[in-house]
Design a protein around this motif. Structure first.
Motif, PDB file in Angstrom:
ATOM      1  N   MET A   1       0.823  -1.194   0.000  1.00 33.69           N
ATOM      2  CA  MET A   1       0.000   0.000   0.000  1.00 33.69           C
ATOM      3  C   MET A   1       0.865   1.255   0.000  1.00 33.69           C
ATOM      4  O   MET A   1       0.642   2.167  -0.774  1.00 33.69           O
ATOM      5  CB  MET A   1      -0.929  -0.044   1.213  1.00 33.69           C
ATOM      6  N   ALA A   2       1.875   1.300   0.859  1.00 31.54           N
ATOM      7  CA  ALA A   2       2.736   2.484   0.930  1.00 31.54           C
ATOM      8  C   ALA A   2       3.495   2.679  -0.375  1.00 31.54           C
ATOM      9  O   ALA A   2       3.710   3.801  -0.799  1.00 31.54           O
ATOM     10  CB  ALA A   2       3.706   2.365   2.093  1.00 31.54           C
ATOM     11  N   LEU A   3       3.876   1.572  -1.004  1.00 31.72           N
ATOM     12  CA  LEU A   3       4.595   1.664  -2.270  1.00 31.72           C
ATOM     13  C   LEU A   3       3.720   2.286  -3.343  1.00 31.72           C
ATOM     14  O   LEU A   3       4.159   3.148  -4.077  1.00 31.72           O
ATOM     15  CB  LEU A   3       5.069   0.282  -2.713  1.00 31.72           C
ATOM     16  N   SER A   4       2.470   1.873  -3.427  1.00 39.55           N
ATOM     17  CA  SER A   4       1.604   2.405  -4.473  1.00 39.55           C
ATOM     18  C   SER A   4       1.297   3.881  -4.248  1.00 39.55           C
ATOM     19  O   SER A   4       1.219   4.641  -5.203  1.00 39.55           O
ATOM     20  CB  SER A   4       0.310   1.593  -4.563  1.00 39.55           C
ATOM     21  N   ILE A   5       1.134   4.292  -2.991  1.00 41.44           N
ATOM     22  CA  ILE A   5       0.890   5.705  -2.719  1.00 41.44           C
ATOM     23  C   ILE A   5       2.126   6.529  -3.077  1.00 41.44           C
ATOM     24  O   ILE A   5       2.020   7.576  -3.704  1.00 41.44           O
ATOM     25  CB  ILE A   5       0.483   5.918  -1.245  1.00 41.44           C
ATOM     26  N   SER A   6       3.299   6.026  -2.741  1.00 44.54           N
ATOM     27  CA  SER A   6       4.530   6.743  -3.074  1.00 44.54           C
ATOM     28  C   SER A   6       4.708   6.836  -4.585  1.00 44.54           C
ATOM     29  O   SER A   6       5.121   7.867  -5.089  1.00 44.54           O
ATOM     30  CB  SER A   6       5.731   6.032  -2.459  1.00 44.54           C
ATOM     31  N   ALA A   7       4.396   5.767  -5.288  1.00 42.24           N
ATOM     32  CA  ALA A   7       4.526   5.785  -6.743  1.00 42.24           C
ATOM     33  C   ALA A   7       3.551   6.782  -7.355  1.00 42.24           C
ATOM     34  O   ALA A   7       3.907   7.512  -8.283  1.00 42.24           O
ATOM     35  CB  ALA A   7       4.286   4.384  -7.306  1.00 42.24           C
ATOM     36  N   GLU A  50       3.460  -6.672 -10.716  1.00 42.35           N
ATOM     37  CA  GLU A  50       4.564  -7.546 -10.330  1.00 42.35           C
ATOM     38  C   GLU A  50       5.903  -6.964 -10.757  1.00 42.35           C
ATOM     39  O   GLU A  50       6.869  -6.975  -9.980  1.00 42.35           O
ATOM     40  CB  GLU A  50       4.364  -8.926 -10.960  1.00 42.35           C
ATOM     41  N   VAL A  51       5.978  -6.438 -11.972  1.00 43.91           N
ATOM     42  CA  VAL A  51       7.224  -5.832 -12.453  1.00 43.91           C
ATOM     43  C   VAL A  51       7.593  -4.624 -11.598  1.00 43.91           C
ATOM     44  O   VAL A  51       8.757  -4.449 -11.208  1.00 43.91           O
ATOM     45  CB  VAL A  51       7.099  -5.443 -13.946  1.00 43.91           C
ATOM     46  N   THR A  52       6.601  -3.796 -11.273  1.00 46.35           N
ATOM     47  CA  THR A  52       6.848  -2.624 -10.433  1.00 46.35           C
ATOM     48  C   THR A  52       7.368  -3.040  -9.060  1.00 46.35           C
ATOM     49  O   THR A  52       8.318  -2.448  -8.535  1.00 46.35           O
ATOM     50  CB  THR A  52       5.567  -1.795 -10.288  1.00 46.35           C
ATOM     51  N   SER A  53       6.763  -4.059  -8.478  1.00 46.18           N
ATOM     52  CA  SER A  53       7.210  -4.546  -7.165  1.00 46.18           C
ATOM     53  C   SER A  53       8.618  -5.116  -7.237  1.00 46.18           C
ATOM     54  O   SER A  53       9.436  -4.888  -6.331  1.00 46.18           O
ATOM     55  CB  SER A  53       6.250  -5.607  -6.647  1.00 46.18           C
ATOM     56  N   ASN A  54       8.917  -5.849  -8.314  1.00 46.34           N
ATOM     57  CA  ASN A  54      10.264  -6.409  -8.454  1.00 46.34           C
ATOM     58  C   ASN A  54      11.312  -5.318  -8.624  1.00 46.34           C
ATOM     59  O   ASN A  54      12.392  -5.397  -8.036  1.00 46.34           O
ATOM     60  CB  ASN A  54      10.317  -7.375  -9.642  1.00 46.34           C
ATOM     61  N   VAL A  55      11.011  -4.295  -9.399  1.00 45.31           N
ATOM     62  CA  VAL A  55      11.957  -3.182  -9.583  1.00 45.31           C
ATOM     63  C   VAL A  55      12.166  -2.442  -8.265  1.00 45.31           C
ATOM     64  O   VAL A  55      13.289  -2.097  -7.901  1.00 45.31           O
ATOM     65  CB  VAL A  55      11.478  -2.229 -10.692  1.00 45.31           C
ATOM     66  N   ALA A  56      11.080  -2.215  -7.524  1.00 47.40           N
ATOM     67  CA  ALA A  56      11.203  -1.556  -6.219  1.00 47.40           C
ATOM     68  C   ALA A  56      12.039  -2.400  -5.267  1.00 47.40           C
ATOM     69  O   ALA A  56      12.858  -1.877  -4.493  1.00 47.40           O
ATOM     70  CB  ALA A  56       9.825  -1.293  -5.624  1.00 47.40           C
ATOM     71  N   MET A  58      14.423  -4.533  -6.158  1.00 45.42           N
ATOM     72  CA  MET A  58      15.827  -4.455  -6.592  1.00 45.42           C
ATOM     73  C   MET A  58      16.450  -3.138  -6.165  1.00 45.42           C
ATOM     74  O   MET A  58      17.605  -3.112  -5.737  1.00 45.42           O
ATOM     75  CB  MET A  58      15.913  -4.603  -8.117  1.00 45.42           C
ATOM     76  N   ILE A  59      15.693  -2.051  -6.247  1.00 42.52           N
ATOM     77  CA  ILE A  59      16.213  -0.752  -5.838  1.00 42.52           C
ATOM     78  C   ILE A  59      16.484  -0.731  -4.333  1.00 42.52           C
ATOM     79  O   ILE A  59      17.488  -0.200  -3.868  1.00 42.52           O
ATOM     80  CB  ILE A  59      15.252   0.378  -6.247  1.00 42.52           C
ATOM     81  N   SER A  60      15.582  -1.349  -3.569  1.00 39.60           N
ATOM     82  CA  SER A  60      15.773  -1.344  -2.114  1.00 39.60           C
ATOM     83  C   SER A  60      16.946  -2.234  -1.686  1.00 39.60           C
ATOM     84  O   SER A  60      17.496  -2.052  -0.598  1.00 39.60           O
ATOM     85  CB  SER A  60      14.497  -1.788  -1.403  1.00 39.60           C
ATOM     86  N   ASP A  61      17.340  -3.196  -2.520  1.00 44.34           N
ATOM     87  CA  ASP A  61      18.456  -4.074  -2.189  1.00 44.34           C
ATOM     88  C   ASP A  61      19.806  -3.455  -2.514  1.00 44.34           C
ATOM     89  O   ASP A  61      20.828  -4.008  -2.122  1.00 44.34           O
ATOM     90  CB  ASP A  61      18.323  -5.399  -2.940  1.00 44.34           C
ATOM     91  N   ILE A  62      19.830  -2.325  -3.202  1.00 46.91           N
ATOM     92  CA  ILE A  62      21.097  -1.674  -3.557  1.00 46.91           C
ATOM     93  C   ILE A  62      21.731  -1.091  -2.305  1.00 46.91           C
ATOM     94  O   ILE A  62      21.116  -0.358  -1.549  1.00 46.91           O
ATOM     95  CB  ILE A  62      20.879  -0.569  -4.603  1.00 46.91           C
ATOM     96  N   LYS A  63      22.980  -1.462  -2.079  1.00 49.38           N
ATOM     97  CA  LYS A  63      23.733  -0.959  -0.921  1.00 49.38           C
ATOM     98  C   LYS A  63      24.639   0.170  -1.397  1.00 49.38           C
ATOM     99  O   LYS A  63      25.459   0.005  -2.274  1.00 49.38           O
ATOM    100  CB  LYS A  63      24.593  -2.049  -0.312  1.00 49.38           C
ATOM    101  N   LEU A  64      24.467   1.341  -0.805  1.00 45.02           N
ATOM    102  CA  LEU A  64      25.302   2.488  -1.185  1.00 45.02           C
ATOM    103  C   LEU A  64      26.429   2.685  -0.232  1.00 45.02           C
ATOM    104  O   LEU A  64      26.465   2.664   0.871  1.00 45.02           O
ATOM    105  CB  LEU A  64      24.448   3.754  -1.269  1.00 45.02           C
TER     106      LEU A  64
END
Length: 64
Positions: A1-7, A50-56, A58-64
Motif C-alpha cells: 500500500m505504501a509503495l503504491s501511494i509513493s509511486a 509484479e514488475v513494479t514490485s520487483n523493480v522496487a 531491486m532498488i531497495s536491495d542496492i547498498k550504497l
C-alpha cells in the motif's frame, strides 16, 4: 500500500513538472491518466504490478 501511494505521488509530481517545464499539454496528461486507468483494469495489470514490485525490491536491495 505504501509503495503504491509513493509511486502515485512521484508520478503526479513528474507529470506536474512536465506540464510546467517541458511543454506537456494538460490534455496529453489527461490522456496518459486515462491510459493508466484502462491499463489498471486490463488483464495485464497484475504483470505491471509484479514488475513494479520487483523493480522496487531491486532498488531497495542496492547498498550504497
Amino acid at each position: 500500500m505504501a509503495l503504491s501511494i509513493s509511486a502515485v505521488v512521484l508520478l503526479a509530481i513528474i507529470v506536474i513538472l512536465l506540464v510546467k517545464k517541458s511543454g506537456l499539454k494538460a490534455g496529453h496528461a489527461v490522456v496518459c491518466m486515462l491510459l493508466g486507468f484502462y491499463l489498471a483494469s486490463s488483464s495485464i495489470a497484475p504483470t505491471i504490478s509484479e514488475v513494479t514490485s520487483n523493480v522496487a525490491g531491486m532498488i531497495s536491495d542496492i547498498k550504497l
